[in-house]
Design a protein around this motif. Structure first.
Motif, PDB file in Angstrom:
ATOM      1  N   LYS A 420      -0.189  -7.101 -25.755  1.00 58.46           N
ATOM      2  CA  LYS A 420      -0.270  -8.109 -24.694  1.00 58.46           C
ATOM      3  C   LYS A 420       0.907  -7.977 -23.731  1.00 58.46           C
ATOM      4  O   LYS A 420       0.739  -8.043 -22.510  1.00 58.46           O
ATOM      5  N   VAL A 421       2.109  -7.762 -24.270  1.00 61.78           N
ATOM      6  CA  VAL A 421       3.280  -7.581 -23.404  1.00 61.78           C
ATOM      7  C   VAL A 421       3.126  -6.307 -22.582  1.00 61.78           C
ATOM      8  O   VAL A 421       3.416  -6.278 -21.379  1.00 61.78           O
ATOM      9  N   THR A 422       2.664  -5.247 -23.237  1.00 65.46           N
ATOM     10  CA  THR A 422       2.481  -3.973 -22.532  1.00 65.46           C
ATOM     11  C   THR A 422       1.455  -4.117 -21.421  1.00 65.46           C
ATOM     12  O   THR A 422       1.644  -3.595 -20.309  1.00 65.46           O
ATOM     13  N   ASP A 423       0.363  -4.821 -21.710  1.00 62.49           N
ATOM     14  CA  ASP A 423      -0.691  -4.985 -20.703  1.00 62.49           C
ATOM     15  C   ASP A 423      -0.182  -5.747 -19.476  1.00 62.49           C
ATOM     16  O   ASP A 423      -0.583  -5.448 -18.342  1.00 62.49           O
ATOM     17  N   ILE A 424       0.678  -6.730 -19.689  1.00 60.88           N
ATOM     18  CA  ILE A 424       1.257  -7.462 -18.555  1.00 60.88           C
ATOM     19  C   ILE A 424       2.031  -6.495 -17.656  1.00 60.88           C
ATOM     20  O   ILE A 424       1.887  -6.496 -16.420  1.00 60.88           O
ATOM     21  N   ASN A 425       2.832  -5.641 -18.259  1.00 59.83           N
ATOM     22  CA  ASN A 425       3.632  -4.691 -17.484  1.00 59.83           C
ATOM     23  C   ASN A 425       2.763  -3.603 -16.855  1.00 59.83           C
ATOM     24  O   ASN A 425       3.019  -3.184 -15.721  1.00 59.83           O
ATOM     25  N   ARG A 426       1.753  -3.141 -17.568  1.00 61.02           N
ATOM     26  CA  ARG A 426       0.841  -2.151 -16.986  1.00 61.02           C
ATOM     27  C   ARG A 426       0.119  -2.729 -15.772  1.00 61.02           C
ATOM     28  O   ARG A 426      -0.071  -2.043 -14.757  1.00 61.02           O
ATOM     29  N   HIS A 427      -0.308  -3.984 -15.889  1.00 65.46           N
ATOM     30  CA  HIS A 427      -1.001  -4.634 -14.774  1.00 65.46           C
ATOM     31  C   HIS A 427      -0.106  -4.686 -13.545  1.00 65.46           C
ATOM     32  O   HIS A 427      -0.543  -4.375 -12.420  1.00 65.46           O
ATOM     33  N   PHE A 429       2.499  -2.787 -12.946  1.00 65.09           N
ATOM     34  CA  PHE A 429       2.732  -1.420 -12.480  1.00 65.09           C
ATOM     35  C   PHE A 429       1.609  -1.012 -11.533  1.00 65.09           C
ATOM     36  O   PHE A 429       1.863  -0.496 -10.423  1.00 65.09           O
ATOM     37  N   THR A 430       0.375  -1.239 -11.956  1.00 66.70           N
ATOM     38  CA  THR A 430      -0.776  -0.898 -11.106  1.00 66.70           C
ATOM     39  C   THR A 430      -0.747  -1.683  -9.804  1.00 66.70           C
ATOM     40  O   THR A 430      -1.017  -1.141  -8.723  1.00 66.70           O
ATOM     41  N   ALA A 431      -0.394  -2.971  -9.885  1.00 70.94           N
ATOM     42  CA  ALA A 431      -0.329  -3.807  -8.686  1.00 70.94           C
ATOM     43  C   ALA A 431       0.751  -3.315  -7.732  1.00 70.94           C
ATOM     44  O   ALA A 431       0.559  -3.317  -6.501  1.00 70.94           O
ATOM     45  N   SER A 432       1.886  -2.882  -8.263  1.00 75.33           N
ATOM     46  CA  SER A 432       2.967  -2.367  -7.416  1.00 75.33           C
ATOM     47  C   SER A 432       2.545  -1.077  -6.730  1.00 75.33           C
ATOM     48  O   SER A 432       2.863  -0.854  -5.553  1.00 75.33           O
ATOM     49  N   VAL A 433       1.840  -0.214  -7.451  1.00 78.49           N
ATOM     50  CA  VAL A 433       1.340   1.026  -6.843  1.00 78.49           C
ATOM     51  C   VAL A 433       0.372   0.702  -5.706  1.00 78.49           C
ATOM     52  O   VAL A 433       0.458   1.277  -4.610  1.00 78.49           O
ATOM     53  N   GLN A 434      -0.541  -0.227  -5.952  1.00 76.11           N
ATOM     54  CA  GLN A 434      -1.502  -0.601  -4.916  1.00 76.11           C
ATOM     55  C   GLN A 434      -0.810  -1.228  -3.708  1.00 76.11           C
ATOM     56  O   GLN A 434      -1.149  -0.928  -2.549  1.00 76.11           O
ATOM     57  N   ALA A 435       0.184  -2.087  -3.961  1.00 81.15           N
ATOM     58  CA  ALA A 435       0.918  -2.726  -2.862  1.00 81.15           C
ATOM     59  C   ALA A 435       1.693  -1.689  -2.065  1.00 81.15           C
ATOM     60  O   ALA A 435       1.750  -1.760  -0.826  1.00 81.15           O
ATOM     61  N   GLY A 436       2.317  -0.716  -2.759  1.00 85.66           N
ATOM     62  CA  GLY A 436       3.063   0.326  -2.062  1.00 85.66           C
ATOM     63  C   GLY A 436       2.168   1.174  -1.184  1.00 85.66           C
ATOM     64  O   GLY A 436       2.512   1.502  -0.046  1.00 85.66           O
ATOM     65  N   ARG A 437       1.010   1.526  -1.710  1.00 82.88           N
ATOM     66  CA  ARG A 437       0.062   2.303  -0.914  1.00 82.88           C
ATOM     67  C   ARG A 437      -0.450   1.500   0.273  1.00 82.88           C
ATOM     68  O   ARG A 437      -0.639   2.037   1.370  1.00 82.88           O
ATOM     69  N   SER A 438      -0.672   0.213   0.069  1.00 90.14           N
ATOM     70  CA  SER A 438      -1.141  -0.643   1.168  1.00 90.14           C
ATOM     71  C   SER A 438      -0.089  -0.768   2.255  1.00 90.14           C
ATOM     72  O   SER A 438      -0.410  -0.793   3.451  1.00 90.14           O
ATOM     73  N   ALA A 439       1.185  -0.855   1.855  1.00 89.58           N
ATOM     74  CA  ALA A 439       2.262  -0.955   2.849  1.00 89.58           C
ATOM     75  C   ALA A 439       2.302   0.276   3.727  1.00 89.58           C
ATOM     76  O   ALA A 439       2.500   0.190   4.947  1.00 89.58           O
TER      77      ALA A 439
END
Length: 470
Positions: A420-427, A429-439
């Protein structure tokens, strides 16, 4: 001096020449700024592709390999523990679960080795490590296969244990160190990529701001010169171009700074925790295997008991604790932390995670993982107490059973809490990648479009002035 005078006569001698020089300077600076934004955007896109499609998968595959190897060995021991004598006296449910988990782990190892073999191409050290791992894994499977074959014969348990002992020695001596080196190597490569990308983004951001300010200064000088020479307060075209340049600079700076922040969030806030938690999960499987080895191999019980304590200390380290005092020390230090979250008297992978709490719900999930871990640790002492009382079969049943209240059931609850802790961080991580690409894909094209508009507006603003000299 003569050269300067010649240049002055050539470009500053007459009013039209002065306007053209300022105009050309504006267009040139705008072109350089646009080129810088394009190159920065391409570099940032490349960075995100590398992070999402290469660096992260390679590191997590190496961590998954380490975990699957530990799981395989734990399940091999559980098969031998629960199989009885050639099937007689078999603990059916633990045996069937161990066989299934062993098969799943073996498939996972093969999958991870294939991914890492492709990822290692071009890196001689990693290529050699993957080749060595592949050869050693084949030998390991042969030894375990021999152990299971001997175990299937009546009276073959002693031979099976001897073969398993050779297999687990190979695992501890070669396979696990090699897999951990792959985790470290790929994580170092990711971190190097991160540091270089952040440095480049900082330099690009400074350059964008400097060029933007210089371009605004040239447009300001052009506006002032037109007002002074042509007796006009403002030139609408130049004023609009100035606004466009300001907007383009802000958009470009926002895109680059946002990308840098998203990259930091992906690597430091999220992925550092993913690595620590993956390492904790692998250690957990190895510690669980040490319990099974302890039950299986009576000649090595002291060795496996010490190994279990060492892995416990790597997860939740309490200085000076022994197996006899560990539970009490864990409870005391954990209570101190719960009373004051700044009071962390322990070290290890759990400490690394608690030092890097960033996202909503992460702290509660991490604390739950520690608390379920404490339950599992207490089960270990229960199992060893049964062995000390001579209740070997009861100890085996308690140690490898998945029934509620048994050790493996609590082990599964602990792993679920870690996941559960890992999934929070993975989520995130994916969100940061998507936000960076969107920027990169969102703001920079607008910045380029506004810069192009600034060039056109400058030309329109100067057109009436040029016409006066025809």
């Amino acid at each position: 001096m003569d050269t300067w005078a010649a240049l002055r006569r050539r470009f500053w001698a007459t009013l039209p020449e002065r306007l053209r020089l300022l105009h050309v300077s504006t267009v040139s600076l705008a072109a350089v700024l646009a080129l810088l934004l394009v190159l920065a955007g391409l570099a940032a896109s490349g960075t995100w592709d590398a992070v999402a499609d290469r660096d992260s998968p390679r590191t997590t595959s190496a961590a998954d390999l380490n975990l699957a190897l530990n799981n395989m060995d734990a399940q091999a021991a559980n098969i031998l523990l629960s199989s009885g004598d050639a099937g007689r006296g078999r603990l059916r449910t633990p045996y069937e679960k161990a066989v299934g988990f062993y098969s799943d782990a073996r498939t996972a190892v093969g999958h991870d080795l294939r991914i890492l073999a492709v990822a290692a191409q071009g890196d001689r050290a990693d290529e050699h490590t993957v080749e060595s791992l592949t050869d050693d894994f084949a030998e390991y499977q042969e030894l375990v296969g021999r152990a299971l074959e001997n175990d299937g014969r009546p009276g073959g348990k002693a031979s099976a244990i001897a073969d398993y002992r050779n297999a687990t020695d190979l695992l501890q001596r070669k396979l696990l160190p090699e897999s951990r080196e792959l985790v470290a190597s790929n994580d170092r490569a990711f971190n190097t990529q991160y540091v270089q990308a952040r440095s480049a983004l900082s330099a690009q951001l400074a350059a964008v701001i400097a060029l933007g300010v210089l371009l605004l200064a040239v447009l300001g000088a052009l506006q002032w010169y037109l007002a002074r020479r042509f007796r006009r307060i403002l030139n609408p075209g130049i004023m609009a171009a100035t606004v466009c340049v300001l907007l383009a600079t802000l958009l470009g700076a926002q895109a680059l700074s946002g990308t840098a922040e998203d990259l930091r969030g992906a690597r430091r806030d999220a992925f550092d925790s993913v690595v620590a938690l993956s390492r904790a999960r692998a250690i957990a499987y190895d510690a669980n295997a040490d319990e099974s080895r302890y039950l299986l191999d009576q000649e090595r019980r002291g060795r496996y008991e010490r190994a279990f304590l060492e892995k416990s200390q790597r997860l939740y380290g309490v200085r000076g604790a022994t197996l006899a005092t560990y539970d009490e020390e864990l409870a005391t230090t954990w209570q101190a932390y719960r009373s004051d979250r700044e009071d962390l008297r322990f070290i290890g992978e759990f400490r690394r995670e608690l030092d890097n709490i960033t996202f909503p719900g992460e702290r509660a999930a991490a604390e739950k993982a520690v608390e379920t871990y404490a339950v599992y640790e207490r089960d270990d002492r229960t199992m060893r107490a049964l062995v000390a009382q001579g209740k070997e079969r009861e100890a085996v049943a308690f140690g490898i059973s998945w029934q509620p209240g048994m050790s493996n059931a609590h082990f599964g609850a602990w792993l679920a809490a870690l996941d559960k802790v890992t999934d929070i961080n993975r989520h995130h991580f994916t969100a940061s990648v998507q936000a960076g690409r969107s920027a990169v894909g969102g703001s920079l094209p607008w910045a380029l479009g506004v810069l192009l508009a600034a060039v056109a507006l400058t030309a329109l603003g100067l057109r009436p002035r040029y016409a006066e000299f025809r």
